[in-house]
Design a protein around this motif. Structure first.
Motif, PDB file in Angstrom:
ATOM      1  N   PHE A  92     -21.635  12.444  18.051  1.00  0.00           N
ATOM      2  CA  PHE A  92     -22.019  13.434  19.063  1.00  0.00           C
ATOM      3  C   PHE A  92     -20.803  14.064  19.740  1.00  0.00           C
ATOM      4  O   PHE A  92     -20.858  15.218  20.183  1.00  0.00           O
ATOM      5  CB  PHE A  92     -22.925  12.777  20.112  1.00  0.00           C
ATOM      6  CG  PHE A  92     -23.334  13.702  21.220  1.00  0.00           C
ATOM      7  CD1 PHE A  92     -24.205  14.752  20.983  1.00  0.00           C
ATOM      8  CD2 PHE A  92     -22.842  13.514  22.506  1.00  0.00           C
ATOM      9  CE1 PHE A  92     -24.582  15.621  22.014  1.00  0.00           C
ATOM     10  CE2 PHE A  92     -23.208  14.371  23.534  1.00  0.00           C
ATOM     11  CZ  PHE A  92     -24.084  15.425  23.295  1.00  0.00           C
ATOM     12  N   LYS A  93     -19.707  13.315  19.817  1.00  0.00           N
ATOM     13  CA  LYS A  93     -18.522  13.846  20.510  1.00  0.00           C
ATOM     14  C   LYS A  93     -18.045  15.149  19.891  1.00  0.00           C
ATOM     15  O   LYS A  93     -17.519  16.020  20.594  1.00  0.00           O
ATOM     16  CB  LYS A  93     -17.392  12.818  20.525  1.00  0.00           C
ATOM     17  CG  LYS A  93     -16.781  12.513  19.170  1.00  0.00           C
ATOM     18  CD  LYS A  93     -15.632  11.515  19.283  1.00  0.00           C
ATOM     19  CE  LYS A  93     -15.001  11.224  17.921  1.00  0.00           C
ATOM     20  NZ  LYS A  93     -13.885  10.259  18.026  1.00  0.00           N
ATOM     21  N   TYR A  94     -18.234  15.305  18.581  1.00  0.00           N
ATOM     22  CA  TYR A  94     -17.779  16.531  17.944  1.00  0.00           C
ATOM     23  C   TYR A  94     -18.639  17.720  18.338  1.00  0.00           C
ATOM     24  O   TYR A  94     -18.139  18.847  18.440  1.00  0.00           O
ATOM     25  CB  TYR A  94     -17.746  16.358  16.428  1.00  0.00           C
ATOM     26  CG  TYR A  94     -16.649  15.416  15.982  1.00  0.00           C
ATOM     27  CD1 TYR A  94     -15.315  15.710  16.241  1.00  0.00           C
ATOM     28  CD2 TYR A  94     -16.942  14.226  15.327  1.00  0.00           C
ATOM     29  CE1 TYR A  94     -14.298  14.855  15.856  1.00  0.00           C
ATOM     30  CE2 TYR A  94     -15.931  13.361  14.938  1.00  0.00           C
ATOM     31  CZ  TYR A  94     -14.611  13.677  15.204  1.00  0.00           C
ATOM     32  OH  TYR A  94     -13.605  12.819  14.829  1.00  0.00           O
ATOM     33  N   ARG A  95     -19.924  17.508  18.582  1.00  0.00           N
ATOM     34  CA  ARG A  95     -20.757  18.590  19.099  1.00  0.00           C
ATOM     35  C   ARG A  95     -20.299  18.979  20.512  1.00  0.00           C
ATOM     36  O   ARG A  95     -20.307  20.163  20.880  1.00  0.00           O
ATOM     37  CB  ARG A  95     -22.222  18.168  19.102  1.00  0.00           C
ATOM     38  CG  ARG A  95     -22.933  18.456  17.777  1.00  0.00           C
ATOM     39  CD  ARG A  95     -24.341  17.913  17.748  1.00  0.00           C
ATOM     40  NE  ARG A  95     -24.350  16.491  17.413  1.00  0.00           N
ATOM     41  CZ  ARG A  95     -25.436  15.747  17.404  1.00  0.00           C
ATOM     42  NH1 ARG A  95     -26.603  16.273  17.730  1.00  0.00           N
ATOM     43  NH2 ARG A  95     -25.372  14.467  17.070  1.00  0.00           N
ATOM     44  N   LEU A  96     -19.898  17.965  21.281  1.00  0.00           N
ATOM     45  CA  LEU A  96     -19.348  18.262  22.612  1.00  0.00           C
ATOM     46  C   LEU A  96     -18.092  19.129  22.495  1.00  0.00           C
ATOM     47  O   LEU A  96     -17.957  20.133  23.182  1.00  0.00           O
ATOM     48  CB  LEU A  96     -19.012  16.965  23.346  1.00  0.00           C
ATOM     49  CG  LEU A  96     -20.144  16.193  24.011  1.00  0.00           C
ATOM     50  CD1 LEU A  96     -19.607  14.887  24.577  1.00  0.00           C
ATOM     51  CD2 LEU A  96     -20.782  17.021  25.121  1.00  0.00           C
ATOM     52  N   TYR A  97     -17.180  18.710  21.620  1.00  0.00           N
ATOM     53  CA  TYR A  97     -15.900  19.407  21.504  1.00  0.00           C
ATOM     54  C   TYR A  97     -16.062  20.834  20.989  1.00  0.00           C
ATOM     55  O   TYR A  97     -15.432  21.768  21.502  1.00  0.00           O
ATOM     56  CB  TYR A  97     -14.981  18.650  20.542  1.00  0.00           C
ATOM     57  CG  TYR A  97     -14.529  17.282  21.021  1.00  0.00           C
ATOM     58  CD1 TYR A  97     -14.594  16.922  22.359  1.00  0.00           C
ATOM     59  CD2 TYR A  97     -14.035  16.351  20.115  1.00  0.00           C
ATOM     60  CE1 TYR A  97     -14.183  15.674  22.779  1.00  0.00           C
ATOM     61  CE2 TYR A  97     -13.621  15.088  20.525  1.00  0.00           C
ATOM     62  CZ  TYR A  97     -13.694  14.757  21.854  1.00  0.00           C
ATOM     63  OH  TYR A  97     -13.293  13.520  22.268  1.00  0.00           O
ATOM     64  N   TYR A  98     -16.866  20.992  19.971  1.00  0.00           N
ATOM     65  CA  TYR A  98     -16.928  22.272  19.267  1.00  0.00           C
ATOM     66  C   TYR A  98     -18.063  23.192  19.723  1.00  0.00           C
ATOM     67  O   TYR A  98     -17.954  24.418  19.582  1.00  0.00           O
ATOM     68  CB  TYR A  98     -17.094  22.031  17.763  1.00  0.00           C
ATOM     69  CG  TYR A  98     -15.873  21.514  17.054  1.00  0.00           C
ATOM     70  CD1 TYR A  98     -14.794  22.334  16.762  1.00  0.00           C
ATOM     71  CD2 TYR A  98     -15.795  20.177  16.654  1.00  0.00           C
ATOM     72  CE1 TYR A  98     -13.675  21.862  16.094  1.00  0.00           C
ATOM     73  CE2 TYR A  98     -14.679  19.695  15.981  1.00  0.00           C
ATOM     74  CZ  TYR A  98     -13.627  20.533  15.702  1.00  0.00           C
ATOM     75  OH  TYR A  98     -12.516  20.058  15.025  1.00  0.00           O
ATOM     76  N   LYS A  99     -19.170  22.634  20.259  1.00  0.00           N
ATOM     77  CA  LYS A  99     -20.347  23.451  20.471  1.00  0.00           C
ATOM     78  C   LYS A  99     -20.868  23.478  21.917  1.00  0.00           C
ATOM     79  O   LYS A  99     -21.606  24.391  22.283  1.00  0.00           O
ATOM     80  CB  LYS A  99     -21.485  22.971  19.548  1.00  0.00           C
ATOM     81  CG  LYS A  99     -21.189  23.111  18.072  1.00  0.00           C
ATOM     82  CD  LYS A  99     -22.299  22.528  17.210  1.00  0.00           C
ATOM     83  CE  LYS A  99     -23.567  23.361  17.248  1.00  0.00           C
ATOM     84  NZ  LYS A  99     -23.382  24.677  16.602  1.00  0.00           N
ATOM     85  N   ILE A 100     -20.521  22.471  22.722  1.00  0.00           N
ATOM     86  CA  ILE A 100     -21.130  22.369  24.042  1.00  0.00           C
ATOM     87  C   ILE A 100     -20.140  22.665  25.165  1.00  0.00           C
ATOM     88  O   ILE A 100     -20.368  23.552  25.990  1.00  0.00           O
ATOM     89  CB  ILE A 100     -21.763  20.967  24.240  1.00  0.00           C
ATOM     90  CG1 ILE A 100     -22.871  20.747  23.206  1.00  0.00           C
ATOM     91  CG2 ILE A 100     -22.310  20.815  25.657  1.00  0.00           C
ATOM     92  CD1 ILE A 100     -23.474  19.348  23.228  1.00  0.00           C
ATOM     93  N   LEU A 101     -19.033  21.944  25.204  1.00  0.00           N
ATOM     94  CA  LEU A 101     -18.077  22.089  26.305  1.00  0.00           C
ATOM     95  C   LEU A 101     -17.223  23.347  26.142  1.00  0.00           C
ATOM     96  O   LEU A 101     -16.881  23.735  25.022  1.00  0.00           O
ATOM     97  CB  LEU A 101     -17.162  20.864  26.369  1.00  0.00           C
ATOM     98  CG  LEU A 101     -17.827  19.533  26.726  1.00  0.00           C
ATOM     99  CD1 LEU A 101     -16.804  18.412  26.648  1.00  0.00           C
ATOM    100  CD2 LEU A 101     -18.455  19.596  28.115  1.00  0.00           C
ATOM    101  N   PRO A 102     -16.847  23.986  27.260  1.00  0.00           N
ATOM    102  CA  PRO A 102     -15.891  25.104  27.190  1.00  0.00           C
ATOM    103  C   PRO A 102     -14.550  24.622  26.622  1.00  0.00           C
ATOM    104  O   PRO A 102     -14.147  23.475  26.857  1.00  0.00           O
ATOM    105  CB  PRO A 102     -15.752  25.531  28.651  1.00  0.00           C
ATOM    106  CG  PRO A 102     -16.966  25.004  29.336  1.00  0.00           C
ATOM    107  CD  PRO A 102     -17.314  23.735  28.626  1.00  0.00           C
ATOM    108  N   ILE A 103     -13.876  25.487  25.905  1.00  0.00           N
ATOM    109  CA  ILE A 103     -12.608  25.116  25.278  1.00  0.00           C
ATOM    110  C   ILE A 103     -11.611  24.584  26.306  1.00  0.00           C
ATOM    111  O   ILE A 103     -10.884  23.619  26.045  1.00  0.00           O
ATOM    112  CB  ILE A 103     -12.010  26.315  24.513  1.00  0.00           C
ATOM    113  CG1 ILE A 103     -12.782  26.538  23.207  1.00  0.00           C
ATOM    114  CG2 ILE A 103     -10.527  26.080  24.203  1.00  0.00           C
ATOM    115  CD1 ILE A 103     -12.236  27.667  22.354  1.00  0.00           C
ATOM    116  N   VAL A 104     -11.566  25.185  27.491  1.00  0.00           N
ATOM    117  CA  VAL A 104     -10.586  24.767  28.490  1.00  0.00           C
ATOM    118  C   VAL A 104     -10.812  23.310  28.904  1.00  0.00           C
ATOM    119  O   VAL A 104      -9.843  22.577  29.163  1.00  0.00           O
ATOM    120  CB  VAL A 104     -10.625  25.700  29.725  1.00  0.00           C
ATOM    121  CG1 VAL A 104     -11.969  25.602  30.457  1.00  0.00           C
ATOM    122  CG2 VAL A 104      -9.477  25.403  30.657  1.00  0.00           C
TER     123      VAL A 104
END
Length: 324
Positions: free
Chosen positions: A291-303
């Protein structure tokens, strides 16, 4: 039996240990070929202390079996250096060793026995040690602890821990197979070994000896390592390679996606190779991965992700300083 290929570029502090580990092998039927890839430091002088004969130039090289030789070339990269070493190799099996790594004394002896026991294989590997921050530990390749030796499913094994079951410094390949696959791709600067191994393992059995017999030195300065903070152009990096029909193989696809999600993050966060990164990410089966990869790439803002990665990097540096 073995032609040992050592590519050499600016590894003066390390190459003596690498060569000594080859010359100290308990099994003696081998030739040693050092390929100097345009070193600008004292590397070549260190090598010369071992070998009394004049240095050879590519195209004028003819070591006797059981002998040694040094090829010289301009700085063309590790893939071409290894390929040129294999071109002059005279034995049936090719063993690779980078100039900052080293073997245990029985490596070639035990690999010979492995080849004799499993002659049907096209590529062979042993376990290996990881050396980082002066700490030596066994690489956790994805086989069971009770597994001693035998054939493995390469993609499935690699996927288990994402620790290479075939690392170049502990891998031996038949010369005829290396040649039939045209060796390492000259343009690749990162993952050239993965690219070749994945082509080979689709056609030939892979056999592993689950015993650490080689040493992967991760304490080399980042400036002298392919794996570091440098970001590569698409044609230089194995993740941006078109693997064609292999992408329809579920086991390869799962492994590739795992490697991509881990390895593409610096590119995603900096915008490097943006078009290529977006294309790869658009084909990810997200439900198959952490799930962390969905957070990194799809959910959380890049900043936010950038801040988190910076925090993790600082934590890693502090931890390293505490260990040294």
């Amino acid at each position: 039996m073995f032609s040992v290929i050592i590519p050499l570029y600016n590894k003066a502090p390390y190459v003596e240990k690498a060569i000594n580990s080859v010359l100290s092998q308990t099994y003696r039927e081998f030739e040693l070929i050092v390929v100097n890839d345009g070193s600008t430091d004292d590397s070549l002088n260190v090598v010369q202390t071992f070998f009394k004969s004049p240095l050879g130039n590519l195209g004028a090289f003819s070591p006797s079996l059981g002998g040694w030789g040094v090829l010289t070339q301009s700085n063309l990269g590790v893939s071409i250096a290894r390929n040129n070493g294999v071109k002059v190799a005279q034995y049936d099996y090719i063993a690779f060793l980078d100039a900052d790594d080293w073997w245990e004394p029985t490596y070639l002896e035990e690999m010979k026995l492995l080849i004799e026991e499993f002659p049907q294989a096209g590529i062979y590997g042993s376990g290996y040690f990881l050396i980082k921050n002066g700490v030596k530990r066994i690489a956790p390749v994805g086989v069971e602890r009770t597994f001693k030796k035998g054939e493995i499913n390469y993609c499935r094994t690699y996927s288990n821990t994402l620790c290479m079951p075939l690392w170049t410094g502990s891998t031996i390949i038949r010369k005829t197979i290396f040649e039939s696959e045209h060796g390492f791709k000259p343009t690749l600067k990162l993952g050239e070994d993965f690219d070749l191994w994945i082509r080979v393992v689709q056609k030939y059995p892979v056999v592993i000896l689950n015993k650490p017999l080689s040493n992967y030195n991760q304490d080399v300065e980042l400036a002298n390592r392919a794996i570091g903070e440098k970001l590569y152009e698409p044609y230089e990096h194995m993740l941006f390679t078109d693997y064609g029909a292999l992408q329809s193989n579920p086991e390869f696809r799962y492994l590739y996606e795992q490697l991509a999600l881990y390895g593409l993050l610096p590119y995603y966060l900096t915008g490097k190779n943006e078009k290529e990164v977006k294309l790869i990410l658009s084909g990810i089966n997200w439900k198959d991965h952490a799930f962390k990869y969905r957070l990194y790439y799809k959910i959380l803002p890049i900043v936010i992700v950038q801040f988190w990665m910076h925090f993790l990097k600082i934590g890693s540096i502090v931890k390293q300083k505490m260990l040294t």
